[in-house]
Design a protein around this motif. Sequence first.
Motif, PDB file in Angstrom:
ATOM      1  N   GLY A   1      41.424 -23.025   5.300  1.00  0.00           N
ATOM      2  CA  GLY A   1      42.719 -22.884   5.657  1.00  0.00           C
ATOM      3  C   GLY A   1      43.421 -23.850   6.759  1.00  0.00           C
ATOM      4  O   GLY A   1      43.945 -23.493   7.440  1.00  0.00           O
TER       5      GLY A   1
ATOM      6  N   SER B   1      45.825 -25.794   5.180  1.00  0.00           N
ATOM      7  CA  SER B   1      47.320 -25.388   5.023  1.00  0.00           C
ATOM      8  C   SER B   1      48.513 -25.237   5.472  1.00  0.00           C
ATOM      9  O   SER B   1      49.674 -24.721   5.360  1.00  0.00           O
ATOM     10  CB  SER B   1      47.203 -25.597   3.111  1.00  0.00           C
TER      11      SER B   1
ATOM     12  N   PHE C   1      49.179 -22.936   9.748  1.00  0.00           N
ATOM     13  CA  PHE C   1      49.991 -23.673  11.017  1.00  0.00           C
ATOM     14  C   PHE C   1      48.645 -24.698  11.684  1.00  0.00           C
ATOM     15  O   PHE C   1      48.903 -25.558  12.308  1.00  0.00           O
ATOM     16  CB  PHE C   1      50.017 -22.117  11.881  1.00  0.00           C
TER      17      PHE C   1
ATOM     18  N   ILE D   1      40.030 -27.145   2.750  1.00  0.00           N
ATOM     19  CA  ILE D   1      39.487 -26.431   1.617  1.00  0.00           C
ATOM     20  C   ILE D   1      40.761 -24.925   1.717  1.00  0.00           C
ATOM     21  O   ILE D   1      40.675 -23.768   2.705  1.00  0.00           O
ATOM     22  CB  ILE D   1      39.054 -25.573   1.923  1.00  0.00           C
TER      23      ILE D   1
ATOM     24  N   LYS E   1      43.522 -21.560   0.054  1.00  0.00           N
ATOM     25  CA  LYS E   1      43.800 -21.133  -1.348  1.00  0.00           C
ATOM     26  C   LYS E   1      45.497 -21.848  -1.625  1.00  0.00           C
ATOM     27  O   LYS E   1      45.848 -21.136  -2.615  1.00  0.00           O
ATOM     28  CB  LYS E   1      43.789 -19.782  -1.737  1.00  0.00           C
TER      29      LYS E   1
ATOM     30  N   THR F   1      48.555 -19.444  -0.416  1.00  0.00           N
ATOM     31  CA  THR F   1      48.927 -19.267  -0.565  1.00  0.00           C
ATOM     32  C   THR F   1      50.457 -18.966   0.196  1.00  0.00           C
ATOM     33  O   THR F   1      50.400 -20.513   0.488  1.00  0.00           O
ATOM     34  CB  THR F   1      48.456 -18.010   0.746  1.00  0.00           C
TER      35      THR F   1
ATOM     36  N   ALA G   1      51.488 -18.577   2.659  1.00  0.00           N
ATOM     37  CA  ALA G   1      51.571 -19.512   4.419  1.00  0.00           C
ATOM     38  C   ALA G   1      51.232 -21.022   4.271  1.00  0.00           C
ATOM     39  O   ALA G   1      50.884 -21.169   5.122  1.00  0.00           O
ATOM     40  CB  ALA G   1      50.692 -18.351   5.324  1.00  0.00           C
ATOM     41  N   GLY G   2      50.813 -21.419   2.658  1.00  0.00           N
ATOM     42  CA  GLY G   2      50.159 -22.697   2.941  1.00  0.00           C
ATOM     43  C   GLY G   2      50.989 -23.240   2.100  1.00  0.00           C
ATOM     44  O   GLY G   2      50.656 -24.477   1.403  1.00  0.00           O
TER      45      GLY G   2
ATOM     46  N   GLU H   1      44.627 -14.035   6.123  1.00  0.00           N
ATOM     47  CA  GLU H   1      46.028 -13.371   5.990  1.00  0.00           C
ATOM     48  C   GLU H   1      46.180 -13.508   7.386  1.00  0.00           C
ATOM     49  O   GLU H   1      44.985 -12.348   7.748  1.00  0.00           O
ATOM     50  CB  GLU H   1      45.751 -12.320   5.204  1.00  0.00           C
TER      51      GLU H   1
ATOM     52  N   THR I   1      40.455 -10.917   1.814  1.00  0.00           N
ATOM     53  CA  THR I   1      39.940 -12.861   2.602  1.00  0.00           C
ATOM     54  C   THR I   1      39.156 -12.634   3.819  1.00  0.00           C
ATOM     55  O   THR I   1      38.803 -13.196   4.760  1.00  0.00           O
ATOM     56  CB  THR I   1      41.806 -13.309   2.765  1.00  0.00           C
TER      57      THR I   1
ATOM     58  N   TYR J   1      45.307  -6.292  10.363  1.00  0.00           N
ATOM     59  CA  TYR J   1      45.037  -7.630  10.537  1.00  0.00           C
ATOM     60  C   TYR J   1      43.944  -7.385  11.078  1.00  0.00           C
ATOM     61  O   TYR J   1      42.746  -8.227  11.555  1.00  0.00           O
ATOM     62  CB  TYR J   1      46.584  -8.061  11.045  1.00  0.00           C
TER      63      TYR J   1
ATOM     64  N   CYS K   1      41.754 -16.521  20.294  1.00  0.00           N
ATOM     65  CA  CYS K   1      43.140 -16.835  21.147  1.00  0.00           C
ATOM     66  C   CYS K   1      43.882 -16.331  21.391  1.00  0.00           C
ATOM     67  O   CYS K   1      44.493 -14.879  20.057  1.00  0.00           O
ATOM     68  CB  CYS K   1      42.861 -17.807  19.899  1.00  0.00           C
ATOM     69  N   GLY K   2      44.883 -16.259  22.531  1.00  0.00           N
ATOM     70  CA  GLY K   2      46.253 -15.814  22.373  1.00  0.00           C
ATOM     71  C   GLY K   2      46.818 -16.427  21.066  1.00  0.00           C
ATOM     72  O   GLY K   2      46.699 -17.114  20.426  1.00  0.00           O
ATOM     73  N   ASN K   3      48.151 -16.367  21.051  1.00  0.00           N
ATOM     74  CA  ASN K   3      49.481 -16.216  20.619  1.00  0.00           C
ATOM     75  C   ASN K   3      49.728 -18.233  20.503  1.00  0.00           C
ATOM     76  O   ASN K   3      49.923 -18.265  21.843  1.00  0.00           O
ATOM     77  CB  ASN K   3      50.669 -15.658  21.089  1.00  0.00           C
ATOM     78  N   ASN K   4      49.174 -18.321  19.410  1.00  0.00           N
ATOM     79  CA  ASN K   4      49.994 -20.311  19.471  1.00  0.00           C
ATOM     80  C   ASN K   4      51.243 -20.010  19.051  1.00  0.00           C
ATOM     81  O   ASN K   4      51.569 -19.133  18.423  1.00  0.00           O
ATOM     82  CB  ASN K   4      49.426 -20.436  18.185  1.00  0.00           C
TER      83      ASN K   4
END
Length: 350
Positions: A7, A9, A11, A35, A37, A39, A41-42, A94, A110, A161, A188-191
């Motif tokens: 994942g 690709s 953020f 590696i 996929k 999507t 988001a990538g 996701e 996923t 989610y 983790c918290g919100n990045n």
Amino acid sequence: MRIGVTGSSGFIGSNFIHYLLSNPEINEELFIVNIDKLTYAGAGKNILHMFKETHNKKFLTHYKFVRADICDFKTIDLIVQTFKLDCIVNFAAESHNSYAILNPSVFFKTNLMGTQTLLEVVRKNNLRFHHISTCEVYGDLALDSKEEFKEDSSYRPNTPYNASKAAADLAVRAYVRTFNVKATISNCGNNYGSYQFPEKLIPLFVTNLLENKKIPLYKQSQNKREWIHVKDHCSAVYKILKYGKIGETYNIGSGVEKSIEEITTIILKYLGKSEDMKEYVDDRPGHDRRYLLDSTKIFKELGWKPVIDFENGIKETIEWYKKNKKWWLPLKQKQMIQENKWGEKNKSEE
Ligand code: NAD
């Protein structure tokens, strides 16, 4: 160390690879395979963009990209053997809470089954595994609560989610206990930071304002999040990968809490825009009130702490979006959700 980073690709994963290959304090030889996929988001070509931006050529010699789905055992197994990987760090997911309301199935596929497939691969090849999770698995807190989530707090996810991420964490724990898989988990918290897809709150608001469009605030705009700079998250993950105790979970937080309303004010002020740009919209179903982590364990046991000050980090992030319209403009066409249309257009596909 030869690391497969799934994942990457997206953020946080792309920031993680850049962190590993550009930090002078990391003095071990690293080879990294991304590696992903790819999507929607990538789609940002983040790695190429960030290495060019920093004039770092290491990605030419220390990095490979393979397009693959983490649900595909055979391909992931082949990647592990071809590149002789020692470990996998799993960022692939996701990740958009709002999109999960429209299409929950892809989240469970996923986030849960993909993670379980990776666990089978690491089990077969005896690899080290680190799984990236979220504070949201613990559920939410009342706005005035004195509580903070600890690593042993109950899992009470409220959204598809969150539930898919919680289920994946439980799968990792089960594989450690039952099959002695060498795994750790971090929540983790919100990045925030550069290269975040412009569907998430901070980049959505900044880019909308840069386009002179209104910004959709949920009516519950006093809801709070704990904000951590993505680079601090990356340093914590590397610390856990190197020194974390197998079978353990580590919370990664900054202690910096801000409401949606406060974040909005900071952004409006920085960009010199008026309050009229706010548009209050219905909250998405299941909108959590507040998350706050107790991160004492990683502070004490691994000696990690966040170093990026929120005021500077957020300004630098807004500046980055100002300068990189070419990066985010095409991605805005790929957004899955219109946050001002809950109850109208954003109906379930199922
Ligand atoms: P992102 O959506 O930006 O990136 C996710 C990446 O995963 C994309 O590149 C996508 O193409 C890839 N992907 C999706 N499905 C895949 C599949 N089946 N196989 C392979 N690749 C696939 O997400 P992000 O914000 O970078 O989040 C990364 C991880 O961190 C996620 O696991 C998320 O749950 C977790 N996390 C995020 C935050 C946050 O604030 N963004 C906070 C805590 C935890």
